[in-house]
Design a protein around this motif. Sequence first.
Motif, mmCIF file in Angstrom:
data_model
loop_
_atom_site.group_PDB
_atom_site.id
_atom_site.type_symbol
_atom_site.label_atom_id
_atom_site.label_comp_id
_atom_site.label_asym_id
_atom_site.label_seq_id
_atom_site.Cartn_x
_atom_site.Cartn_y
_atom_site.Cartn_z
ATOM 1 N N HIS A 120 0.375 -1.107 0.354
ATOM 2 C CA HIS A 120 -0.006 -0.308 0.476
ATOM 3 C C HIS A 120 0.937 1.239 -0.028
ATOM 4 O O HIS A 120 0.988 2.053 1.106
ATOM 5 C CB HIS A 120 -0.707 -0.016 1.536
ATOM 6 C CG HIS A 120 -2.013 -1.121 0.990
ATOM 7 N ND1 HIS A 120 -3.046 -1.869 -0.098
ATOM 8 C CD2 HIS A 120 -2.143 -1.709 2.271
ATOM 9 C CE1 HIS A 120 -3.169 -2.644 0.672
ATOM 10 N NE2 HIS A 120 -2.496 -3.248 1.327
ATOM 11 N N GLY A 121 0.915 1.076 -1.629
ATOM 12 C CA GLY A 121 1.743 3.116 -1.458
ATOM 13 C C GLY A 121 3.418 2.834 -0.863
ATOM 14 O O GLY A 121 3.572 4.456 -0.498
ATOM 15 N N SER A 143 0.072 -0.321 -5.708
ATOM 16 C CA SER A 143 -1.220 0.785 -6.220
ATOM 17 C C SER A 143 -0.132 0.080 -7.187
ATOM 18 O O SER A 143 1.274 0.014 -7.536
ATOM 19 C CB SER A 143 -0.490 1.764 -5.802
ATOM 20 O OG SER A 143 0.505 2.263 -5.693
ATOM 21 N N TRP A 163 -0.884 5.427 -11.576
ATOM 22 C CA TRP A 163 -0.241 6.504 -10.868
ATOM 23 C C TRP A 163 0.271 7.483 -11.883
ATOM 24 O O TRP A 163 0.240 8.246 -12.105
ATOM 25 C CB TRP A 163 1.305 6.290 -10.068
ATOM 26 C CG TRP A 163 1.479 5.210 -9.063
ATOM 27 C CD1 TRP A 163 0.985 4.694 -8.572
ATOM 28 C CD2 TRP A 163 1.348 6.209 -7.674
ATOM 29 N NE1 TRP A 163 1.325 3.846 -7.207
ATOM 30 C CE2 TRP A 163 1.557 6.046 -6.840
ATOM 31 C CE3 TRP A 163 0.630 7.475 -7.146
ATOM 32 C CZ2 TRP A 163 1.183 5.625 -5.518
ATOM 33 C CZ3 TRP A 163 0.983 8.476 -6.257
ATOM 34 C CH2 TRP A 163 0.787 7.588 -5.447
ATOM 35 N N VAL A 183 -8.261 0.270 -5.048
ATOM 36 C CA VAL A 183 -6.964 0.292 -4.242
ATOM 37 C C VAL A 183 -7.374 0.748 -2.833
ATOM 38 O O VAL A 183 -8.518 0.760 -2.452
ATOM 39 C CB VAL A 183 -6.351 1.759 -5.220
ATOM 40 C CG1 VAL A 183 -6.667 3.226 -4.445
ATOM 41 C CG2 VAL A 183 -4.789 1.814 -4.306
ATOM 42 N N LEU A 199 -6.572 8.031 -3.997
ATOM 43 C CA LEU A 199 -5.588 7.862 -4.885
ATOM 44 C C LEU A 199 -6.318 9.210 -5.703
ATOM 45 O O LEU A 199 -5.069 9.776 -6.009
ATOM 46 C CB LEU A 199 -5.129 6.557 -5.956
ATOM 47 C CG LEU A 199 -4.352 6.544 -6.761
ATOM 48 C CD1 LEU A 199 -3.170 7.149 -6.023
ATOM 49 C CD2 LEU A 199 -3.588 5.998 -7.515
ATOM 50 N N SER A 242 -4.266 -1.342 -8.234
ATOM 51 C CA SER A 242 -3.631 -1.990 -7.953
ATOM 52 C C SER A 242 -3.006 -3.313 -8.290
ATOM 53 O O SER A 242 -3.606 -4.032 -8.869
ATOM 54 C CB SER A 242 -4.234 -1.973 -6.013
ATOM 55 O OG SER A 242 -5.098 -2.724 -6.005
#
Length: 281
Positions: free
Chosen positions: A134-135, A165, A170, A243, A247, A271
């Motif tokens: 998670h990130g 993710s 992104w 996700v 986000l 994700s």
Amino acid sequence: MTAANAGGPRDPQAYVLGNRELWECWTPLKAASAQYDLDGFRSGGSRMRALECAEVGPVRGRSLLHLQCHVGVDTLSWARLGARVTGVDFSSEGVATARSLAADIDPTAVFVEADVLDLPAHLDGTYDIVYTSHGVLGWLPDLTRWAEVVAHFTAPGGFVYVFESHPAAWMLDNRGQEPRLRLRYSYFGEAEPLSFEYRSPIAVPDQQVPGVEYAWGHSLGDVVSALAAAGMRIEFLHEWPFVAWRLLPFMEQDADGWWRLPEGLPAMPLSFSLRASKPPA
């Protein structure tokens, strides 16, 4: 949100130290917020999602190393499911909070303050399960070294589980409130990170602290190839249309707590989950 190399290339460690200083400031504010609800967590329960539990499998009696564990909530959730846990984070404030939680929840839990890429200098032993989620991968400037560290700490016959993710997510512009998917960032990472200027996302507006985070882009191929080169065998790679956090501003939360794109937008991976094992000795 811009590339961080306007003044010329810098040592990646300078960006890592900048991130650490920011999180030393943000972590106590986050830990005290209703968003984190640490007192509620102390009272019981696990915050691990059913999907992750199903893909990791039973953990009772197994050793688990959680890389980039922040304040230890997920680490101690695994402990409540029966694992013998060790958590690692580069923030002294994060580790202090995790140790305080552990004193009330599981005094056998171990928390180590260290940069993941330098972890072999700070921790001994191997683990049945290495977990990260998670990130967190965007904080790392070197996935090759990360994968070597993962392989170093995975016991023969053990595995690493990553829930993260998706790199494709992104690429999206996260500035607009209207439900539109617009590309803004490159899919492929570069040596210089992107810089993100925003305030700490906590529930108390008058305590929000502005800051700049630095993040490196890593493609899905980067992740898989780094683990394979480190000797890990990929068992599965799953991509998901949701996700763990909002986000994009217009995402909607489902009954299971995942954040999804609203109806009418095309489905896309937001994700991924990956499991890779270390061959038995």
